[in-house]
Design an enzyme around this catalytic site. Structure first.
Site, PDB file in Angstrom:
ATOM      1  CB  SER A 167      -0.951   0.000   1.199  1.00 36.32           C
ATOM      2  OG  SER A 167      -0.216  -0.081   2.400  1.00 36.32           O
ATOM      3  CG  HIS A 219      -4.054  -1.435  -1.273  1.00 29.96           C
ATOM      4  ND1 HIS A 219      -4.623  -0.191  -1.400  1.00 29.96           N
ATOM      5  CD2 HIS A 219      -3.745  -1.577   0.026  1.00 29.96           C
ATOM      6  CE1 HIS A 219      -4.631   0.407  -0.222  1.00 29.96           C
ATOM      7  NE2 HIS A 219      -4.109  -0.407   0.666  1.00 29.96           N
ATOM      8  CE  LYS A 261      -7.441  -0.508   1.711  1.00 27.77           C
ATOM      9  NZ  LYS A 261      -7.113  -1.572   2.671  1.00 27.77           N
TER      10      LYS A 261
HETATM   11  C1  LIG Z   1      -7.059  -1.955   4.112  1.00 28.90           C
HETATM   12  C2  LIG Z   1      -6.339  -3.218   4.320  1.00 28.90           C
HETATM   13  C3  LIG Z   1      -6.805  -4.164   5.232  1.00 28.90           C
HETATM   14  C4  LIG Z   1      -7.975  -3.922   6.136  1.00 28.90           C
HETATM   15  O1  LIG Z   1      -9.179  -3.986   5.454  1.00 28.90           O
HETATM   16  P1  LIG Z   1     -10.536  -3.746   6.264  1.00 28.90           P
HETATM   17  O2  LIG Z   1     -11.547  -4.546   5.551  1.00 28.90           O
HETATM   18  O3  LIG Z   1     -10.792  -2.273   6.198  1.00 28.90           O
HETATM   19  O4  LIG Z   1     -10.329  -4.202   7.664  1.00 28.90           O
HETATM   20  C5  LIG Z   1      -6.121  -5.376   5.316  1.00 28.90           C
HETATM   21  N1  LIG Z   1      -5.026  -5.625   4.565  1.00 28.90           N
HETATM   22  C6  LIG Z   1      -4.548  -4.721   3.690  1.00 28.90           C
HETATM   23  C7  LIG Z   1      -3.346  -5.046   2.869  1.00 28.90           C
HETATM   24  C8  LIG Z   1      -5.179  -3.483   3.545  1.00 28.90           C
HETATM   25  O5  LIG Z   1      -4.690  -2.587   2.703  1.00 28.90           O
END
Ligand SMILES: *Cc1c(COP(=O)(O)O)cnc(C)c1O
Length: 415
Positions: A190, A218, A249
């Site tokens: 990320s 991502h 996301k």
């Molecule tokens: C955003 C993210 C998460 C967490 O996701 P949520 O569903 O908001 O808890 C987990 N792993 C990665 C790599 C992320 O970027």
């Protein structure tokens, strides 16, 4: 009173030290729905400002898509607001199982289990499938939620240098005696926007009889020719044993996550994963929304294609303007500034110019690696990107960083 002045002082001092270190996080209040154009109150109490959002995970622009909102309304009307239960007691509706089937099809796996979030999926999966006789070998830059999940699991833990395949191979040899081996990575990282070398990792896992877990939060929905994720991009669909991902996301952006992969591993999660067993189910309204997202994405690659074109346009514009970028091809485009204060100054000036993009610095990224992490969306039109570019150039000129190398920026501003 138990929360005495003495206790309060302990916390006030900790909060002060966070402020003094310059890492105090301040929220910005968005008064509109999540989109390319948003209305923001910042600092708190100030009047609303219309800005272009360049830092959301809303990669496909689906967070406020009318068809998704409509599907959510329909879910709300037909299945109610909440389930008031965990899945295994009375928290599973037909649509929860339908979503698990649709995710399985979309990702090209054997089975899927929903979790309240991907944070929860990562918190539960390791403990559910491994024991103290096993080993987890993770990339050193994996997401915080994976680190937490690893902490909750009794298996031995080891790491390999970021995306370093020789180092991973050494670690696989070192742990040859373990009952089961699990290699763990993010699909797209990320902070830098780089992609894991999944083809090489799968080959190593086959050679050393190890399983592989990829967190594709991502990537799901837009990476790869049809948006299935990094396993599609790297040509290893069907070869990833566990994929964890989020619906928070690109896939609508509301909330929820899942573990998808080998059916025995998914079954172990259903039997043993604690965030699944002891936390409430995804709300029906969200399930309906994600089902609509998957049907949109299964029917057409238009949105991920537009995102890819937008990303190329944005990268080209910034590069030609003379910014130092992290190389890559994902919609995470970090504009490197190296100096922490400079990243905050540039972010503030961009905001004044109507561009919302946050500056990251230590400890979110390594010391001396401060940056503005921009994120492109299919919700951006060319005029958004042009306006954002204009603002970046104006601010870049002010700080005299255009056309300057990393070394020159560091000489001017220090680390
Ligand atoms: C955003 C993210 C998460 C967490 O996701 P949520 O569903 O908001 O808890 C987990 N792993 C990665 C790599 C992320 O970027």
């Amino acid at each position: 009173m138990s929360f005495s002045d003495k206790v309060r002082t302990v916390y006030q001092e900790q909060i002060k030290s966070i402020r003094d270190a310059g890492i105090f996080k301040q929220e910005r209040f968005i008064h509109s729905s999540q989109a390319a154009d948003i209305e923001v109150e910042f600092p708190a109490g100030s009047s609303l400002k219309k800005v272009i959002n360049m830092c959301a995970n809303n990669y496909l622009g689906l967070s406020s898509h009318p068809d998704v909102v409509k599907a959510a309304h329909e879910g709300l009307d037909s299945r109610g607001y909440g389930m008031s239960s965990v899945r295994f007691i009375c928290g599973t509706q037909d649509i929860h199982r339908e979503l698990e089937k649709k995710v399985t099809e979309f990702l090209g796996t054997e089975d899927t289990i929903l979790f309240p979030s991907c944070m929860d999926a990562n918190a539960g999966v390791f403990e559910a499938v491994l024991t103290k006789d096993d080993v987890m070998i993770s990339d050193r830059l994996v997401h915080a939620s994976i680190i937490d999940g690893i902490r909750l699991c009794s298996a031995v833990h080891d790491t390999f240098k970021h995306s370093n395949m020789e180092h991973l191979e050494k670690k696989l040899q070192l742990h040859a005696d373990k009952r089961l081996k699990l290699v763990i990575t993010d699909g797209v990282f990320s902070m830098d926007g780089d992609t894991a070398k999944l083809d090489e990792m799968v080959a190593l896992c086959e050679k050393y009889d190890a399983m592989i877990l990829v967190d594709d939060s991502h990537a799901s929905g837009f990476i790869g020719k049809t948006g299935r994720g990094t396993h599609e991009k790297c040509g290893v669909m069907g070869k990833i044993d566990i994929i964890t991902t989020t619906f928070g996301k690109a896939l609508g952006g509301a909330s929820g996550g899942c573990v998808s992969g080998r059916k025995e591993l998914v079954e172990m999660c259903r039997q043993k994963a604690r965030p699944y067993l002891f936390s409430n189910t995804i709300a029906p309204v969200v399930v309906s929304g994600v089902l609509k997202v998957l049907s949109i994405l299964s029917g057409s690659t238009e949105r991920r294609d537009k995102l890819e074109a937008n990303t190329a346009y944005w990268r080209k514009g910034l590069t030609e303007a003379g910014f130092v970028l992290k190389a890559g091809d994902t919609p995470i485009v970090p504009v490197m500034l190296f100096n922490a204060k400079l990243s905050q100054d540039v972010s503030r000036d961009l905001y004044d110019e109507g561009i919302y993009a946050i500056g990251f610095f230590f400890p979110v990224v390594a010391n001396g690696q401060a940056r503005i992490r921009t994120q492109v969306s299919a919700g951006h039109e060319t005029h958004h990107l042009d306006k954002a570019l204009e603002a970046f150039i104006k601010v870049g000129k002010k700080y005299d960083i255009l056309g300057k190398t990393k070394q020159e920026i560091i000489e001017k501003y220090g680390l």
